[in-house]
Design a protein around this motif. Structure first.
Motif, PDB file in Angstrom:
ATOM      1  N   HIS A   5      54.650  44.332  42.815  1.00  0.00           N
ATOM      2  CA  HIS A   5      53.829  45.089  42.343  1.00  0.00           C
ATOM      3  C   HIS A   5      52.469  45.062  44.466  1.00  0.00           C
ATOM      4  O   HIS A   5      52.072  45.986  44.020  1.00  0.00           O
ATOM      5  N   GLU A  51      43.664  46.204  43.260  1.00  0.00           N
ATOM      6  CA  GLU A  51      43.980  45.914  41.933  1.00  0.00           C
ATOM      7  C   GLU A  51      45.311  45.022  41.537  1.00  0.00           C
ATOM      8  O   GLU A  51      44.761  43.508  40.923  1.00  0.00           O
ATOM      9  N   ARG A  86      45.130  41.434  39.740  1.00  0.00           N
ATOM     10  CA  ARG A  86      45.985  40.525  38.863  1.00  0.00           C
ATOM     11  C   ARG A  86      47.015  39.639  39.431  1.00  0.00           C
ATOM     12  O   ARG A  86      46.839  38.767  38.459  1.00  0.00           O
TER      13      ARG A  86
END
Length: 430
Positions: free
Chosen positions: A76, A119, A123
């Motif tokens: 990510h 984002e 997360r």
């Protein structure tokens, strides 16, 4: 106040000494990066982090490791444009000079923060980061270490000073390990180039080989070559020493054995005698073990329906292992010194007949030494591993070799920075 400062300096020096001592005991790049992240997290007061190895010279190796972050979490983070992250700015800073650390003390209050970065941070639950370049003027830029804070935060001046000192030492240590890793990879490539690029196709025999060059670049080798009248020559061996000289000696011996095998392969003793003379003339200070087997498959013209036959001779080498449905046993070979150890090498040959469906395993003693056991226990472990090959695998020599290696070495072929070379040559006779 002076005493308090002195006590603080002594405490800091003691901490740095302990951390650098732990780092110095690491022997691989992955171990060093893991230790770097753990020690750095303690110094800057963070809980998670990641290290990116990306040498500026582009010669690799490259990779990313994490602390408190799963592989998916690292994935990510890597989706964020590098220019939007502190570590990315360091990696993209070029090769001139040593980049400065990058602080992102409160990510969610940065107006210019990339939306994807926001984002990903939300997360994964981090709100700040501190990126430290792994670079020195001497070593150049090797990569970057970055630590993540759960809440808005940044290291104070004392923490930055300590982690900066530690980072410089870590970079020098990583640079040494990097050169060792590059040398190991080069040695592995050279060793592979000196070994057969493919195994021959001989009617009545299926072949498979497994080979790993250890970090020091040893001289263990194997060979398989077609001989006249449908016969097959199989050989394994090991040259004493390590490094480029051992690889060169290995290449010379293997090439010479191929020539001797073509001329007098039906007499393995003569083949090894010639090899011993060559070793004595070209490498007087070196010894070598070797095993040569002359194989006549059941389909060979000379076999005449009598089944497969193998005649072999060994010089200080480990005995072959027969793996079949009804037996798993070592071939009884005569005791013999390695080539180059005695004034004149000589040993009788041994003849045996593998039954249809049996696999003969030739291997080097590096496999046994990698177990860490005494030799008698290592032989027992090898025999047990061969006996446990599932019936469904026994038709495939590659599957047999893989099963034996996995069972003998549960940690895998790459386990251990000081691992020995491993060679295994499997021949299944129809």
């Amino acid at each position: 106040m002076i005493q308090d400062r002195l006590a603080g300096w002594v405490s800091d020096l003691t901490t740095l000494h302990e951390l650098t001592e732990r780092l110095a005991r690491t022997g691989t790049l992955d171990e060093a990066l893991d230790e770097l992240l753990l020690a750095g997290a303690a110094l800057v007061g963070a809980r998670r982090g990641m290290a990116v190895l990306e040498p500026a010279d582009g010669r690799g190796p490259a990779g990313t490791v994490g602390l408190g972050l799963a592989r998916a979490d690292l994935g990510h983070i890597e989706t964020v444009p590098r220019s939007a992250t502190g570590y990315g700015r360091i990696l993209d800073s070029g090769t001139a000079g040593v980049p400065s650390p990058v602080v992102q003390a409160d990510l969610f209050h940065e107006e210019a923060l990339d939306p994807l970065h926001r984002e990903v941070a939300a997360r994964l639950g981090y709100a700040a980061s501190y990126a430290l370049p792994l670079a020195t003027e001497e070593a150049g830029r090797l990569g970057v270490a970055v630590w993540f804070y759960d809440e808005p935060a940044e290291p104070v001046d004392r923490q930055r000073h300590l982690v900066g000192l530690y980072g410089r030492y870590a970079t020098e240590h990583l640079a040494r390990l990097l050169e060792l890793e590059r040398a190991r990879r080069q040695m592995a490539v050279i060793a592979e180039e000196l070994l057969p690029s493919r195994l021959p196709r001989i009617p009545g025999v299926r072949l498979a080989a497994r080979h790993l060059t250890g970090p020091r670049g040893g001289g263990e080798w194997y060979d398989a070559l077609p001989l006249p009248e449908g016969a097959l020559g199989l050989a394994v061996g090991s040259v004493s020493g390590s490094g480029p000289s051992a690889l060169a000696a290995m290449g010379r011996l293997r090439a010479s054995l191929r020539a001797y095998a073509v001329m007098e392969g039906e007499d393995p003793v003569a083949v090894l005698s010639d090899l011993e003379l060559l070793l004595r003339l070209t490498e007087p200070a070196r010894s070598a073990t070797a095993l040569f087997a002359y194989c006549e498959p059941a389909t060979a013209p000379h076999a005449e329906g009598s089944g497969s036959k193998i005649v072999l001779a060994g010089a200080g080498h480990t005995p072959p292992l027969i793996v079949g449905q009804h037996r798993t046993e070592f071939v009884e070979t005569s005791l013999s010194a390695p080539l180059g150890m005695l004034a004149c090498w000589e040993a009788p040959s041994v003849e045996f007949s593998p039954a249809p469906g049996e696999t003969v395993l030739l291997y080097t003693d590096g496999l046994l030494r990698r177990t860490g056991d005494p030799m008698d226990r290592a032989f027992t472990r090898l025999h047990t591993a061969a006996a446990s090959v599932p019936k469904a695998m026994r038709h495939d020599p590659g599957a047999v070799a893989d099963h034996v290696l996995r069972t003998v070495l549960p940690g895998g072929l790459d386990a251990g920075a000081d691992g020995e070379d491993v060679v295994m040559l499997a021949a299944r006779f129809e």
